[in-house]
Design an enzyme around this catalytic site. Sequence first.
Site, PDB file in Angstrom:
ATOM      1  N   CYS A  15       0.828  -1.212   0.000  1.00 35.69           N
ATOM      2  CA  CYS A  15       0.000   0.000   0.000  1.00 35.69           C
ATOM      3  C   CYS A  15       0.861   1.260   0.000  1.00 35.69           C
ATOM      4  O   CYS A  15       0.676   2.149  -0.821  1.00 35.69           O
ATOM      5  CB  CYS A  15      -0.938  -0.017   1.203  1.00 35.69           C
ATOM      6  SG  CYS A  15      -1.920   1.475   1.340  1.00 35.69           S
ATOM      7  N   CYS A  30      -1.541   1.785  -3.039  1.00 30.73           N
ATOM      8  CA  CYS A  30      -2.486   2.887  -2.812  1.00 30.73           C
ATOM      9  C   CYS A  30      -1.840   4.276  -2.770  1.00 30.73           C
ATOM     10  O   CYS A  30      -2.340   5.200  -3.416  1.00 30.73           O
ATOM     11  CB  CYS A  30      -3.227   2.698  -1.486  1.00 30.73           C
ATOM     12  SG  CYS A  30      -3.458   1.010  -0.960  1.00 30.73           S
ATOM     13  N   LYS A  87       0.075   5.420  -6.020  1.00 33.88           N
ATOM     14  CA  LYS A  87      -0.991   5.476  -7.046  1.00 33.88           C
ATOM     15  C   LYS A  87      -1.824   6.743  -6.882  1.00 33.88           C
ATOM     16  O   LYS A  87      -2.060   7.476  -7.826  1.00 33.88           O
ATOM     17  CB  LYS A  87      -1.843   4.211  -6.928  1.00 33.88           C
ATOM     18  CG  LYS A  87      -3.035   4.075  -7.842  1.00 33.88           C
ATOM     19  CD  LYS A  87      -4.301   4.732  -7.393  1.00 33.88           C
ATOM     20  CE  LYS A  87      -4.808   4.378  -6.030  1.00 33.88           C
ATOM     21  NZ  LYS A  87      -5.421   3.078  -5.905  1.00 33.88           N
ATOM     22  N   TYR A 118      -9.141  -3.227 -10.951  1.00 36.11           N
ATOM     23  CA  TYR A 118      -8.743  -1.989 -10.281  1.00 36.11           C
ATOM     24  C   TYR A 118      -7.440  -1.417 -10.869  1.00 36.11           C
ATOM     25  O   TYR A 118      -7.386  -0.258 -11.262  1.00 36.11           O
ATOM     26  CB  TYR A 118      -8.441  -2.257  -8.810  1.00 36.11           C
ATOM     27  CG  TYR A 118      -9.576  -2.419  -7.859  1.00 36.11           C
ATOM     28  CD1 TYR A 118      -9.989  -1.351  -7.072  1.00 36.11           C
ATOM     29  CD2 TYR A 118     -10.207  -3.646  -7.684  1.00 36.11           C
ATOM     30  CE1 TYR A 118     -10.997  -1.498  -6.128  1.00 36.11           C
ATOM     31  CE2 TYR A 118     -11.214  -3.798  -6.745  1.00 36.11           C
ATOM     32  CZ  TYR A 118     -11.608  -2.722  -5.970  1.00 36.11           C
ATOM     33  OH  TYR A 118     -12.600  -2.866  -5.042  1.00 36.11           O
ATOM     34  N   GLU A 126      -7.146   1.995 -13.110  1.00 38.77           N
ATOM     35  CA  GLU A 126      -6.581   3.184 -12.454  1.00 38.77           C
ATOM     36  C   GLU A 126      -5.359   3.677 -13.231  1.00 38.77           C
ATOM     37  O   GLU A 126      -5.214   4.882 -13.477  1.00 38.77           O
ATOM     38  CB  GLU A 126      -6.214   2.860 -11.004  1.00 38.77           C
ATOM     39  CG  GLU A 126      -7.463   2.666 -10.151  1.00 38.77           C
ATOM     40  CD  GLU A 126      -7.182   2.400  -8.672  1.00 38.77           C
ATOM     41  OE1 GLU A 126      -8.106   2.561  -7.873  1.00 38.77           O
ATOM     42  OE2 GLU A 126      -6.048   2.026  -8.313  1.00 38.77           O
ATOM     43  N   HIS A 138     -26.444  21.969  -0.869  1.00 42.05           N
ATOM     44  CA  HIS A 138     -26.634  22.544  -2.195  1.00 42.05           C
ATOM     45  C   HIS A 138     -25.633  23.649  -2.475  1.00 42.05           C
ATOM     46  O   HIS A 138     -25.344  24.430  -1.574  1.00 42.05           O
ATOM     47  CB  HIS A 138     -28.062  23.108  -2.281  1.00 42.05           C
ATOM     48  CG  HIS A 138     -28.433  23.553  -3.648  1.00 42.05           C
ATOM     49  ND1 HIS A 138     -28.664  22.668  -4.673  1.00 42.05           N
ATOM     50  CD2 HIS A 138     -28.596  24.798  -4.160  1.00 42.05           C
ATOM     51  CE1 HIS A 138     -28.973  23.355  -5.760  1.00 42.05           C
ATOM     52  NE2 HIS A 138     -28.930  24.642  -5.485  1.00 42.05           N
ATOM     53  N   GLU A 147     -25.916  15.696  -3.242  1.00 45.86           N
ATOM     54  CA  GLU A 147     -27.302  15.913  -2.794  1.00 45.86           C
ATOM     55  C   GLU A 147     -28.287  15.080  -3.607  1.00 45.86           C
ATOM     56  O   GLU A 147     -29.401  14.816  -3.167  1.00 45.86           O
ATOM     57  CB  GLU A 147     -27.676  17.407  -2.859  1.00 45.86           C
ATOM     58  CG  GLU A 147     -27.805  17.980  -4.246  1.00 45.86           C
ATOM     59  CD  GLU A 147     -28.194  19.461  -4.236  1.00 45.86           C
ATOM     60  OE1 GLU A 147     -29.118  19.836  -3.515  1.00 45.86           O
ATOM     61  OE2 GLU A 147     -27.529  20.245  -4.955  1.00 45.86           O
TER      62      GLU A 147
HETATM   63  P1  NDP Z   1      -8.386  -7.551 -10.130  1.00 42.21           P
HETATM   64  O1  NDP Z   1      -8.775  -8.880  -9.661  1.00 42.21           O
HETATM   65  O2  NDP Z   1      -9.175  -6.351  -9.750  1.00 42.21           O
HETATM   66  O3  NDP Z   1      -8.321  -7.563 -11.725  1.00 42.21           O
HETATM   67  C1  NDP Z   1      -7.602  -8.505 -12.431  1.00 42.21           C
HETATM   68  C2  NDP Z   1      -7.968  -8.351 -13.894  1.00 42.21           C
HETATM   69  O4  NDP Z   1      -7.142  -9.186 -14.665  1.00 42.21           O
HETATM   70  C3  NDP Z   1      -9.415  -8.743 -14.166  1.00 42.21           C
HETATM   71  O5  NDP Z   1      -9.931  -7.829 -15.091  1.00 42.21           O
HETATM   72  C4  NDP Z   1      -9.267 -10.137 -14.771  1.00 42.21           C
HETATM   73  O6  NDP Z   1     -10.250 -10.417 -15.723  1.00 42.21           O
HETATM   74  C5  NDP Z   1      -7.930 -10.048 -15.475  1.00 42.21           C
HETATM   75  N1  NDP Z   1      -7.216 -11.316 -15.560  1.00 42.21           N
HETATM   76  C6  NDP Z   1      -6.977 -12.189 -14.569  1.00 42.21           C
HETATM   77  N2  NDP Z   1      -6.236 -13.221 -15.008  1.00 42.21           N
HETATM   78  C7  NDP Z   1      -5.992 -12.976 -16.315  1.00 42.21           C
HETATM   79  C8  NDP Z   1      -5.281 -13.672 -17.326  1.00 42.21           C
HETATM   80  N3  NDP Z   1      -4.666 -14.816 -17.075  1.00 42.21           N
HETATM   81  N4  NDP Z   1      -5.259 -13.134 -18.565  1.00 42.21           N
HETATM   82  C9  NDP Z   1      -5.883 -11.969 -18.827  1.00 42.21           C
HETATM   83  N5  NDP Z   1      -6.567 -11.264 -17.894  1.00 42.21           N
HETATM   84  C10 NDP Z   1      -6.617 -11.766 -16.666  1.00 42.21           C
HETATM   85  O7  NDP Z   1      -6.865  -7.417  -9.720  1.00 42.21           O
HETATM   86  P2  NDP Z   1      -5.869  -6.198  -9.721  1.00 42.21           P
HETATM   87  O8  NDP Z   1      -4.548  -6.803 -10.009  1.00 42.21           O
HETATM   88  O9  NDP Z   1      -6.355  -5.081 -10.570  1.00 42.21           O
HETATM   89  O10 NDP Z   1      -5.914  -5.717  -8.221  1.00 42.21           O
HETATM   90  C11 NDP Z   1      -5.532  -6.657  -7.203  1.00 42.21           C
HETATM   91  C12 NDP Z   1      -6.239  -6.355  -5.914  1.00 42.21           C
HETATM   92  O11 NDP Z   1      -5.757  -5.162  -5.380  1.00 42.21           O
HETATM   93  C13 NDP Z   1      -7.730  -6.218  -6.073  1.00 42.21           C
HETATM   94  O12 NDP Z   1      -8.327  -7.350  -5.532  1.00 42.21           O
HETATM   95  C14 NDP Z   1      -8.099  -4.998  -5.302  1.00 42.21           C
HETATM   96  O13 NDP Z   1      -8.904  -5.364  -4.206  1.00 42.21           O
HETATM   97  C15 NDP Z   1      -6.801  -4.414  -4.811  1.00 42.21           C
HETATM   98  N6  NDP Z   1      -6.691  -3.022  -5.263  1.00 42.21           N
HETATM   99  C16 NDP Z   1      -7.542  -2.106  -4.713  1.00 42.21           C
HETATM  100  C17 NDP Z   1      -7.494  -0.805  -5.136  1.00 42.21           C
HETATM  101  C18 NDP Z   1      -8.433   0.181  -4.544  1.00 42.21           C
HETATM  102  O14 NDP Z   1      -8.999  -0.079  -3.494  1.00 42.21           O
HETATM  103  N7  NDP Z   1      -8.673   1.324  -5.201  1.00 42.21           N
HETATM  104  C19 NDP Z   1      -6.548  -0.341  -6.138  1.00 42.21           C
HETATM  105  C20 NDP Z   1      -5.730  -1.395  -6.667  1.00 42.21           C
HETATM  106  C21 NDP Z   1      -5.818  -2.682  -6.229  1.00 42.21           C
HETATM  107  P3  NDP Z   1     -11.718 -10.954 -15.337  1.00 42.21           P
HETATM  108  O15 NDP Z   1     -12.517  -9.762 -14.976  1.00 42.21           O
HETATM  109  O16 NDP Z   1     -12.183 -11.614 -16.594  1.00 42.21           O
HETATM  110  O17 NDP Z   1     -11.531 -11.910 -14.223  1.00 42.21           O
END
Ligand code: NDP
Length: 453
Positions: free
Chosen positions: A43, A48, A51, A178, A182, A437, A442
């Site tokens: 983080c 976080c 980022k 995510y 982002e 407002h 709101e």
């Molecule tokens: P996510 O699980 O959010 O996203 C992973 C993405 O990769 C999905 O779109 C998934 O597709 C795709 N994917 C997974 N495996 C493959 C593959 N083999 N080939 C192609 N595409 C693939 O993970 P992130 O890495 O973005 O984030 C990790 C964690 O970090 C999250 O769980 C989140 O909770 C946390 N995080 C939180 C943030 C916040 O609170 N703002 C910011 C950044 C991270 P599909 O949808 O089809 O499964």
Amino acid sequence: MQDNEFDFFVIGAGSGGVRAARIAAAHGAKVGIAEGRDLGGTCVNRGCVPKKLMVYAAKFNKEFNDSAGYGWWFFGLRHFNWQTLLRNKDNEIKRLNDIYRTILTDAGVSLFNGYARFIDPHTVEIDGQQVKARKFLIATGGVPKLPDIKGAEHLVTSDDIFHLDKMPGHIVIMGGGYIALEFASIFKGLGSDVTIIHRNTTLLRGFDHDIRKTLEQEMQKKDIRLLLDCAPLHIRKEKGKTLIQTDHGEIIRCDLALAATGRAPNTASLGLDLAGVQPSANGAIPTNRDNQTNIPHIYALGDIANHHNLTPVAIEEGHALVDRLYGNQPDRYISYDNIPTAVFTDPPIGTVGITEDQAKADKIDYILYKTSFRPMKYTLSGRDEKTFMKLIVARDSHKVLGVHMLGEDAPEIIQMAAIAVKMGATKQDFDATIGVHPTAAEEFVTMRTPSQP
Ligand code: NDP
């Protein structure tokens, strides 16, 4: 107790580990913590915090553009300097690392700089030094996962993105979660060309379908190229460029390709087998409600347990665990219901509670309230960007079950809405609340006419 013996030893000084160590020590336990990289974990160092600093950097560009309609003129070129951003970001993170160090040492926690590896269920080794403890906490988080494709070694991950020598002119981002989205918004805001390659037909699996669709439209309006239902077949390097062959028959040439295709639990080199801890097939460490692994004196929480992978969840889990263990609070458990979350895209998303699809799957009889409008700020600036809001309300109890927003300040607004949802507020409670407002927020207390599902 000898110097190298502890009541409680934490492996991993990230969000969950640091909180657990600090509070356990405050409760009077003798505590040690091992960290092989920088204090604060993903983080603070690779997630976080840096980022969000980049989100702020990217947002200035939008603000500069929007200011023209309000009478602002800029003379000469506007120039963004990537090195300045990185240098200032690194200084801020160094400051936070130092704060973490002070917090731990002031609390009386012994800090070990190095990777801990179990050599038996009650002993870890850190750089050749053996440490024993009555109880251990594994809080080592997760690491980025590369997709299994030819040439994946040419991809960078979110660990690398904060230290690039220069900003890419064209970045291709794989994934639709995510991190992918982002960074797509960040790099677009900073001036890069951005292409997203996503295997699914919609972005952001698990979010409300209206939010997913609206985000897709807003990203396309900003000229982010979305290749949905698309997979990279192989990747190669040529004359300093990265070439990605897709299953749509296209070869995309870019300066940088980022894999944001998920993260894996970070169990490598923990020596779990020597401790007797059994990870699951995906590498996560399963735990019971008390955060215990299959070895009762070894606990695990945060991303390593891989259920709600969010920093504030890990922090709360760590705090509750040691309140139970050392704070004489046996009933202190955290609630996983209605965890709010934000995605810092442009525009950002804030959400709490159930989605419409979940309501349908759970056969909940619900009423919908939706609104979509151009925020006041964009009237003079002329920006074509919509704010979208949605409430999901139980028909029988009138409880607000889900609040979803895409638009400026959604992460800030949703934090407050989450309190209401957590308290079981009804639609009448929302309606009886006087609006502030003029704000976008709101609208959440002025939506009166139900929408069709
Ligand atoms: P996510 O699980 O959010 O996203 C992973 C993405 O990769 C999905 O779109 C998934 O597709 C795709 N994917 C997974 N495996 C493959 C593959 N083999 N080939 C192609 N595409 C693939 O993970 P992130 O890495 O973005 O984030 C990790 C964690 O970090 C999250 O769980 C989140 O909770 C946390 N995080 C939180 C943030 C916040 O609170 N703002 C910011 C950044 C991270 P599909 O949808 O089809 O499964």
